[in-house]
Design a protein around this motif. Sequence first.
Motif, PDB file in Angstrom:
ATOM      1  N   VAL A 211       0.835  -1.208   0.000  1.00 31.27           N
ATOM      2  CA  VAL A 211       0.000   0.000   0.000  1.00 31.27           C
ATOM      3  C   VAL A 211       0.867   1.254   0.000  1.00 31.27           C
ATOM      4  CG1 VAL A 211      -1.752   1.291   1.272  1.00 31.27           C
ATOM      5  CG2 VAL A 211      -1.890  -1.206   1.134  1.00 31.27           C
ATOM      6  N   LEU A 212       1.989   1.197   0.702  1.00 29.28           N
ATOM      7  CA  LEU A 212       2.879   2.359   0.762  1.00 29.28           C
ATOM      8  C   LEU A 212       3.652   2.555  -0.535  1.00 29.28           C
ATOM      9  CD1 LEU A 212       4.317   1.835   4.371  1.00 29.28           C
ATOM     10  CD2 LEU A 212       2.433   3.325   3.654  1.00 29.28           C
ATOM     11  N   GLU A 213       3.814   1.486  -1.317  1.00 31.33           N
ATOM     12  CA  GLU A 213       4.586   1.561  -2.552  1.00 31.33           C
ATOM     13  C   GLU A 213       3.722   1.768  -3.791  1.00 31.33           C
ATOM     14  OE1 GLU A 213       7.874   1.535  -2.806  1.00 31.33           O
ATOM     15  OE2 GLU A 213       8.152   1.333  -0.641  1.00 31.33           O
ATOM     16  N   ALA A 214       2.459   1.413  -3.694  1.00 29.23           N
ATOM     17  CA  ALA A 214       1.573   1.502  -4.863  1.00 29.23           C
ATOM     18  C   ALA A 214       1.313   2.962  -5.233  1.00 29.23           C
ATOM     19  CB  ALA A 214       0.252   0.796  -4.568  1.00 29.23           C
ATOM     20  N   PRO A 215       1.077   3.266  -6.507  1.00 30.73           N
ATOM     21  CA  PRO A 215       0.736   4.629  -6.923  1.00 30.73           C
ATOM     22  C   PRO A 215      -0.487   5.139  -6.166  1.00 30.73           C
ATOM     23  CG  PRO A 215       1.215   3.246  -8.829  1.00 30.73           C
ATOM     24  CD  PRO A 215       1.163   2.333  -7.646  1.00 30.73           C
ATOM     25  N   TRP A 216      -0.490   6.425  -5.862  1.00 32.53           N
ATOM     26  CA  TRP A 216      -1.573   6.994  -5.056  1.00 32.53           C
ATOM     27  C   TRP A 216      -2.926   6.844  -5.743  1.00 32.53           C
ATOM     28  CZ3 TRP A 216      -4.726  10.860  -6.834  1.00 32.53           C
ATOM     29  CH2 TRP A 216      -4.286  11.576  -7.970  1.00 32.53           C
ATOM     30  N   GLN A 217      -2.937   6.903  -7.088  1.00 29.50           N
ATOM     31  CA  GLN A 217      -4.206   6.755  -7.797  1.00 29.50           C
ATOM     32  C   GLN A 217      -4.847   5.395  -7.521  1.00 29.50           C
ATOM     33  OE1 GLN A 217      -1.202   7.406  -9.143  1.00 29.50           O
ATOM     34  NE2 GLN A 217      -1.347   8.708 -10.967  1.00 29.50           N
ATOM     35  N   CYS A 218      -3.999   4.375  -7.433  1.00 30.22           N
ATOM     36  CA  CYS A 218      -4.507   3.026  -7.162  1.00 30.22           C
ATOM     37  C   CYS A 218      -5.129   2.949  -5.772  1.00 30.22           C
ATOM     38  CB  CYS A 218      -3.376   2.004  -7.283  1.00 30.22           C
ATOM     39  SG  CYS A 218      -2.637   1.922  -8.921  1.00 30.22           S
ATOM     40  N   ASN A 219      -4.440   3.519  -4.785  1.00 29.97           N
ATOM     41  CA  ASN A 219      -4.954   3.481  -3.419  1.00 29.97           C
ATOM     42  C   ASN A 219      -6.271   4.241  -3.291  1.00 29.97           C
ATOM     43  OD1 ASN A 219      -2.784   1.945  -2.440  1.00 29.97           O
ATOM     44  ND2 ASN A 219      -1.549   3.756  -2.057  1.00 29.97           N
ATOM     45  N   VAL A 220      -6.361   5.391  -3.949  1.00 31.38           N
ATOM     46  CA  VAL A 220      -7.606   6.165  -3.902  1.00 31.38           C
ATOM     47  C   VAL A 220      -8.733   5.407  -4.587  1.00 31.38           C
ATOM     48  CG1 VAL A 220      -8.762   8.269  -4.700  1.00 31.38           C
ATOM     49  CG2 VAL A 220      -6.462   8.404  -3.726  1.00 31.38           C
ATOM     50  N   GLY A 221      -8.443   4.831  -5.757  1.00 30.75           N
ATOM     51  CA  GLY A 221      -9.456   4.080  -6.482  1.00 30.75           C
ATOM     52  C   GLY A 221      -9.974   2.898  -5.681  1.00 30.75           C
ATOM     53  N   VAL A 222      -9.071   2.140  -5.080  1.00 28.11           N
ATOM     54  CA  VAL A 222      -9.483   0.985  -4.280  1.00 28.11           C
ATOM     55  C   VAL A 222     -10.282   1.432  -3.061  1.00 28.11           C
ATOM     56  CG1 VAL A 222      -8.636  -0.899  -2.839  1.00 28.11           C
ATOM     57  CG2 VAL A 222      -7.590  -0.479  -5.071  1.00 28.11           C
ATOM     58  N   ALA A 223      -9.832   2.497  -2.402  1.00 22.25           N
ATOM     59  CA  ALA A 223     -10.533   2.992  -1.217  1.00 22.25           C
ATOM     60  C   ALA A 223     -11.962   3.430  -1.526  1.00 22.25           C
ATOM     61  CB  ALA A 223      -9.754   4.152  -0.593  1.00 22.25           C
ATOM     62  N   MET A 224     -12.189   3.921  -2.746  1.00 25.47           N
ATOM     63  CA  MET A 224     -13.517   4.378  -3.124  1.00 25.47           C
ATOM     64  C   MET A 224     -14.384   3.252  -3.675  1.00 25.47           C
ATOM     65  SD  MET A 224     -13.714   7.585  -2.381  1.00 25.47           S
ATOM     66  CE  MET A 224     -15.162   8.075  -3.321  1.00 25.47           C
ATOM     67  N   LEU A 225     -13.797   2.319  -4.429  1.00 22.15           N
ATOM     68  CA  LEU A 225     -14.580   1.318  -5.142  1.00 22.15           C
ATOM     69  C   LEU A 225     -14.789   0.022  -4.363  1.00 22.15           C
ATOM     70  CD1 LEU A 225     -13.083   1.726  -8.729  1.00 22.15           C
ATOM     71  CD2 LEU A 225     -15.267   2.595  -7.879  1.00 22.15           C
ATOM     72  N   TRP A 226     -13.778  -0.425  -3.623  1.00 22.45           N
ATOM     73  CA  TRP A 226     -13.885  -1.721  -2.955  1.00 22.45           C
ATOM     74  C   TRP A 226     -15.006  -1.769  -1.918  1.00 22.45           C
ATOM     75  CZ3 TRP A 226     -10.198  -4.379   1.005  1.00 22.45           C
ATOM     76  CH2 TRP A 226     -10.431  -5.757   0.994  1.00 22.45           C
ATOM     77  N   PRO A 227     -15.137  -0.759  -1.033  1.00 23.83           N
ATOM     78  CA  PRO A 227     -16.246  -0.813  -0.069  1.00 23.83           C
ATOM     79  C   PRO A 227     -17.614  -0.885  -0.734  1.00 23.83           C
ATOM     80  CG  PRO A 227     -14.640   0.832   0.607  1.00 23.83           C
ATOM     81  CD  PRO A 227     -14.262   0.404  -0.782  1.00 23.83           C
ATOM     82  N   LEU A 228     -17.766  -0.233  -1.893  1.00 20.69           N
ATOM     83  CA  LEU A 228     -19.043  -0.294  -2.601  1.00 20.69           C
ATOM     84  C   LEU A 228     -19.354  -1.717  -3.063  1.00 20.69           C
ATOM     85  CD1 LEU A 228     -19.173   2.906  -4.854  1.00 20.69           C
ATOM     86  CD2 LEU A 228     -20.651   2.335  -2.920  1.00 20.69           C
ATOM     87  N   GLN A 229     -18.328  -2.408  -3.558  1.00 21.20           N
ATOM     88  CA  GLN A 229     -18.546  -3.779  -4.021  1.00 21.20           C
ATOM     89  C   GLN A 229     -18.950  -4.682  -2.856  1.00 21.20           C
ATOM     90  OE1 GLN A 229     -18.403  -3.554  -7.277  1.00 21.20           O
ATOM     91  NE2 GLN A 229     -17.439  -1.551  -7.019  1.00 21.20           N
ATOM     92  N   ILE A 230     -18.307  -4.492  -1.716  1.00 21.07           N
ATOM     93  CA  ILE A 230     -18.655  -5.291  -0.533  1.00 21.07           C
ATOM     94  C   ILE A 230     -20.077  -4.983  -0.086  1.00 21.07           C
ATOM     95  CG2 ILE A 230     -18.081  -5.725   1.890  1.00 21.07           C
ATOM     96  CD1 ILE A 230     -15.157  -5.118   1.175  1.00 21.07           C
ATOM     97  N   TYR A 231     -20.450  -3.712  -0.124  1.00 20.52           N
ATOM     98  CA  TYR A 231     -21.801  -3.307   0.277  1.00 20.52           C
ATOM     99  C   TYR A 231     -22.838  -3.916  -0.651  1.00 20.52           C
ATOM    100  CZ  TYR A 231     -25.878  -0.285   0.876  1.00 20.52           C
ATOM    101  OH  TYR A 231     -27.141   0.199   1.068  1.00 20.52           O
ATOM    102  N   TRP A 232     -22.595  -3.847  -1.973  1.00 19.85           N
ATOM    103  CA  TRP A 232     -23.557  -4.408  -2.925  1.00 19.85           C
ATOM    104  C   TRP A 232     -23.650  -5.920  -2.803  1.00 19.85           C
ATOM    105  CZ3 TRP A 232     -21.222  -0.661  -6.970  1.00 19.85           C
ATOM    106  CH2 TRP A 232     -21.906   0.564  -6.906  1.00 19.85           C
ATOM    107  N   LEU A 233     -22.524  -6.583  -2.529  1.00 21.30           N
ATOM    108  CA  LEU A 233     -22.572  -8.031  -2.322  1.00 21.30           C
ATOM    109  C   LEU A 233     -23.394  -8.365  -1.086  1.00 21.30           C
ATOM    110  CD1 LEU A 233     -21.605 -10.876  -3.129  1.00 21.30           C
ATOM    111  CD2 LEU A 233     -19.633 -10.515  -1.622  1.00 21.30           C
ATOM    112  N   THR A 234     -23.260  -7.543  -0.045  1.00 21.68           N
ATOM    113  CA  THR A 234     -24.051  -7.746   1.168  1.00 21.68           C
ATOM    114  C   THR A 234     -25.540  -7.640   0.872  1.00 21.68           C
ATOM    115  OG1 THR A 234     -22.264  -6.838   2.532  1.00 21.68           O
ATOM    116  CG2 THR A 234     -24.449  -6.943   3.527  1.00 21.68           C
ATOM    117  N   LEU A 235     -25.923  -6.649   0.063  1.00 20.27           N
ATOM    118  CA  LEU A 235     -27.329  -6.503  -0.314  1.00 20.27           C
ATOM    119  C   LEU A 235     -27.824  -7.720  -1.096  1.00 20.27           C
ATOM    120  CD1 LEU A 235     -27.578  -2.744  -1.401  1.00 20.27           C
ATOM    121  CD2 LEU A 235     -28.133  -3.766   0.812  1.00 20.27           C
TER     122      LEU A 235
END
Length: 256
Positions: A211-235
């Motif tokens: 996480v510390l080495e990955a490009p910042w764009q990747c970390n921001v994208g994952v932080a925004m998109l991954w929780p949504l996928q988990i939430y939709w799977l929960t639904l």
Amino acid sequence: MLALMAAGSVFFPGIFLVSRLTLRFVMGWSEADATVVSVRGVSSVQAAMASAAGYVIASSCLDVMEDKHWLTDAYISFAAPYFVYDVFAMFLCHRHKRQQQEGVHLATFVRREVLMVLHHAFMVLFCLPASLVWRRGKGDYFQGLLLLAELSTPCVSLAKVLMQLKKEHTLLYKVNGALMLLVFFGCRVLLFPYLYLAYSRYVYLPVHQVVLEAPWQCNVGVAMLWPLQIYWLTLMCRRALRLLTRRSDADAKKTA
């Protein structure tokens, strides 16, 4: 790039219009059914194209950071207008589902579907420049994997169509629902941890340090998109559980 975006701006709405007109005036469907099925059909077409492009790209890149494929930027540019079109298309579905209710306006739709609208806006405003500009031509392999996330969309679309057509009791709906959960979990939820795992192997670092080495764009994208996928799977899981519970109660009443 602009030519491809222009082509996508015509292609996706064009398929929708042709499909809706065909279903209404050739097949004799109602406007609501024709609209919902056409919207989901376009989503499935885009998903199939994105998945095919993602497979070609990912399977062609041996070096996950340096190898390039011409299809990466080409398809991302072509598909970008889809996310704008899809917001309007979802509003049409929302309006037809609630056509007997008053006060069905765009603002009402945005309030009810705020997460989906924000997701699409994020894809256009952040993911598009991140994919075409900020990454500076590196990481086509990861772009291909991200496109493969669309594999779950045809299952989701078919579920929505069967619900619209009142076919929730059919075997097809049940089989598709089970497949949808499995594919969504694999292609949407497990995808993001795998991205970090693949990158950790490339840079020879433990996963927890990537996480510390990955490009910042990747970390921001994952932080925004991954929780949504988990939430939709929960639904999805909750809905599946409700259907199973309802069926169990119905069976119990029959045997009582």
